[in-house]
Motif scaffolding. Structure first.
Motif, PDB file in Angstrom:
ATOM      1  N   HIS A   4       3.056   7.319  -6.298  1.00  0.00           N
ATOM      2  CA  HIS A   4       3.268   6.077  -5.555  1.00  0.00           C
ATOM      3  C   HIS A   4       2.318   5.982  -4.371  1.00  0.00           C
ATOM      4  CE1 HIS A   4       6.918   5.156  -7.794  1.00  0.00           C
ATOM      5  NE2 HIS A   4       7.329   6.404  -7.600  1.00  0.00           N
ATOM      6  N   PRO A   5       2.021   4.749  -3.933  1.00  0.00           N
ATOM      7  CA  PRO A   5       1.296   4.572  -2.667  1.00  0.00           C
ATOM      8  C   PRO A   5       2.147   5.118  -1.516  1.00  0.00           C
ATOM      9  CG  PRO A   5       1.379   2.516  -3.927  1.00  0.00           C
ATOM     10  CD  PRO A   5       2.326   3.466  -4.586  1.00  0.00           C
ATOM     11  N   LEU A   6       1.483   5.367  -0.393  1.00  0.00           N
ATOM     12  CA  LEU A   6       2.193   5.875   0.786  1.00  0.00           C
ATOM     13  C   LEU A   6       3.383   4.978   1.115  1.00  0.00           C
ATOM     14  CD1 LEU A   6       2.222   7.903   3.177  1.00  0.00           C
ATOM     15  CD2 LEU A   6       0.829   6.241   4.432  1.00  0.00           C
ATOM     16  N   ILE A   7       4.557   5.582   1.229  1.00  0.00           N
ATOM     17  CA  ILE A   7       5.784   4.819   1.493  1.00  0.00           C
ATOM     18  C   ILE A   7       5.950   4.635   2.996  1.00  0.00           C
ATOM     19  CG2 ILE A   7       8.298   4.930   1.411  1.00  0.00           C
ATOM     20  CD1 ILE A   7       8.082   6.084  -1.357  1.00  0.00           C
ATOM     21  N   THR A   8       6.008   3.381   3.408  1.00  0.00           N
ATOM     22  CA  THR A   8       6.104   3.063   4.841  1.00  0.00           C
ATOM     23  C   THR A   8       7.262   2.119   5.156  1.00  0.00           C
ATOM     24  OG1 THR A   8       4.565   1.211   4.550  1.00  0.00           O
ATOM     25  CG2 THR A   8       3.609   3.338   5.166  1.00  0.00           C
ATOM     26  N   THR A   9       8.071   1.759   4.146  1.00  0.00           N
ATOM     27  CA  THR A   9       9.182   0.831   4.386  1.00  0.00           C
ATOM     28  C   THR A   9      10.508   1.469   3.980  1.00  0.00           C
ATOM     29  OG1 THR A   9       9.135  -0.218   2.194  1.00  0.00           O
ATOM     30  CG2 THR A   9       7.646  -1.103   3.897  1.00  0.00           C
ATOM     31  N   SER A  10      11.560   1.023   4.625  1.00  0.00           N
ATOM     32  CA  SER A  10      12.899   1.531   4.319  1.00  0.00           C
ATOM     33  C   SER A  10      13.310   1.186   2.892  1.00  0.00           C
ATOM     34  CB  SER A  10      13.921   0.949   5.306  1.00  0.00           C
ATOM     35  OG  SER A  10      13.595   1.305   6.633  1.00  0.00           O
ATOM     36  N   GLU A  11      12.922  -0.001   2.432  1.00  0.00           N
ATOM     37  CA  GLU A  11      13.319  -0.440   1.101  1.00  0.00           C
ATOM     38  C   GLU A  11      12.705   0.458   0.020  1.00  0.00           C
ATOM     39  OE1 GLU A  11      13.811  -3.537   4.025  1.00  0.00           O
ATOM     40  OE2 GLU A  11      12.045  -2.363   3.452  1.00  0.00           O
ATOM     41  N   ALA A  12      11.409   0.717   0.137  1.00  0.00           N
ATOM     42  CA  ALA A  12      10.735   1.559  -0.861  1.00  0.00           C
ATOM     43  C   ALA A  12      11.280   2.974  -0.834  1.00  0.00           C
ATOM     44  CB  ALA A  12       9.228   1.560  -0.608  1.00  0.00           C
ATOM     45  N   LEU A  13      11.590   3.483   0.353  1.00  0.00           N
ATOM     46  CA  LEU A  13      12.129   4.836   0.454  1.00  0.00           C
ATOM     47  C   LEU A  13      13.519   4.912  -0.162  1.00  0.00           C
ATOM     48  CD1 LEU A  13      11.937   7.730   1.413  1.00  0.00           C
ATOM     49  CD2 LEU A  13      12.720   6.998   3.677  1.00  0.00           C
TER      50      LEU A  13
END
Length: 398
Positions: A4-13
């Motif tokens: 995955h691309p770098l996770i920077t959001t609460s939703e994606a995490l």
């Protein structure tokens, strides 16, 4: 494997953690900075199972890390796999007050299936996967943003490789039947007591000669004071005062604050500044340790002497032979100091308990009691029972 691309959001995490919560295992690694701080600064977390992998940016604005932390410390159904994970576990403990559980460390596990005592990650990858790791991003300042694609790829590689190595390692452990050997070692790694920064206990990390209650009381007071100073300023405790300086002051306490100017390792300014006053106040408040607080004496048998020292050397030789014979790290079987205690007559030792007794301790005890001897068999040095080598019972080692 999906990266995955770098996770920077609460939703994606949250979505990632929901999927990983159903995995049998997750491999975890962290990137952090602690050179100039007391508390390690978490800069990146990498995680993978056997299907997907991602790097998570804990420094991203407004990101809610709780789904990931819940997965690591509260989900008992998912095994958390690390390599040399002590510092990673410490960071998770600092964030949650808990440690990951259940836990598996591939560096520790390698001791049960090879003679490697502290195998590095690069060597582990080369051994299992035949790959050479690009170390170009090893000295990255992980706190700087933005991270480059190369840095993120390097970081994620730590868990994608581990996710392929762990099943292979597990198969070898199952095949050899040595998985049970590691249970205690893994529980030690997960023990929260290892990661508590309790100022009242910080003196126990400092090497100090003797068991004088008054001296150790001063050491305890000084270490407590130093820990609070370092935590308050968020700087490494050694920046306040080095261990050897603290131990020296505890052994030879200055009579006045002005005397601090003469103490090696302290700034001369301490003779009349606030931090010097706080140190002297800590010294003045120190009380001798009670009998209950004194560190336990190291178990001792009879003095080793020349004969005992030779027996200890023979035990160390036996440990090397056994380690080579069964392809296991010698440190997993026994510690050098325990062999010396065994030679001195002590019998309450880890090597004489459980699987260690069956694999090594029984033969070690037989050697001490004169029931076995070393012999050369087919050009190899081995240990055998006296009746097996056709000799008489050997004389005492002199």
């Amino acid at each position: 494997m999906q990266i995955h691309p770098l996770i920077t959001t609460s939703e994606a995490l949250a979505e990632l953690c929901e999927r990983l919560s159903k995995a049998e295992f997750v491999c975890v690694d962290t990137e952090f900075m602690r050179e100039n701080t007391y508390w390690p600064e978490l800069c990146l977390i990498q995680i993978a199972d056997d299907k997907e992998a991602a790097a998570i940016d804990p420094l991203a604005r407004d990101i809610d890390m709780s789904p990931l932390l819940d997965l690591l410390v509260d989900n008992e159904d998912v095994l958390k796999v690390f390599h040399a994970g002590g510092q990673d576990v410490e960071i998770i403990y600092n964030l949650t007050g808990k440690t990951p559980h259940p836990i598996f460390d591939t560096q520790i596990a390698m001791m049960a299936i090879s003679q490697s005592e502290q195998i590095g990650y690069s060597n582990l990858v080369e051994s299992f996967l035949g790959l050479q790791i690009d170390k170009g991003a090893r000295f990255t300042d992980w706190s700087r943003r933005p991270l480059t694609d190369r840095q993120i790829e390097y970081a994620i590689g730590d868990v994608t490789h581990l996710s392929k190595i762990f099943p292979k390692m597990l198969q070898r452990l199952i095949k050899t039947g040595r998985g049970v050997w590691l249970n205690i070692e893994m529980e030690k790694l997960a023990d929260p007591a290892n990661y508590k920064n309790d100022p009242d206990l910080s003196w126990q990390r400092i090497k100090a000669a003797g068991r004088n209650p008054a001296m150790l009381g001063r050491l305890k007071a000084l270490a407590h004071w130093r820990e609070l100073e370092a935590q308050d300023k968020n700087i490494p405790r050694g920046r306040i005062a080095r261990d050897e300086t603290v131990a020296d002051i505890a052994s030879h306490p200055p009579k006045t604050q002005a005397d601090l100017a003469k103490v090696r390792g302290l700034s001369a300014a301490w003779k009349d500044n606030e931090i010097g006053r706080r140190m002297m106040a800590a010294l003045e408040s120190a009380k001798p340790l009670t009998d209950q607080e004194l560190p336990p004496r190291t178990p001792r048998g009879a003095p080793l002497g020349k004969e005992g020292a030779l027996v200890a050397d023979l035990l160390k030789l036996l440990l090397k032979i056994r380690s080579r014979e069964i392809d296991v790290a010698s440190r997993l079987l026994a510690r050098s100091e325990d062999l010396e205690l065994l030679a001195a007559g002590v019998r309450e030792l880890p090597l004489l308990q459980g699987w260690r007794y069956e694999v090594f301790g029984k033969d070690a005890l037989d050697l001490v009691e004169g029931k076995t001897a070393f012999a050369v068999v087919k050009n190899k040095l081995k240990m055998a029972h006296i009746d097996e080598i056709g000799g008489s019972e050997p004389d005492a080692v002199e």
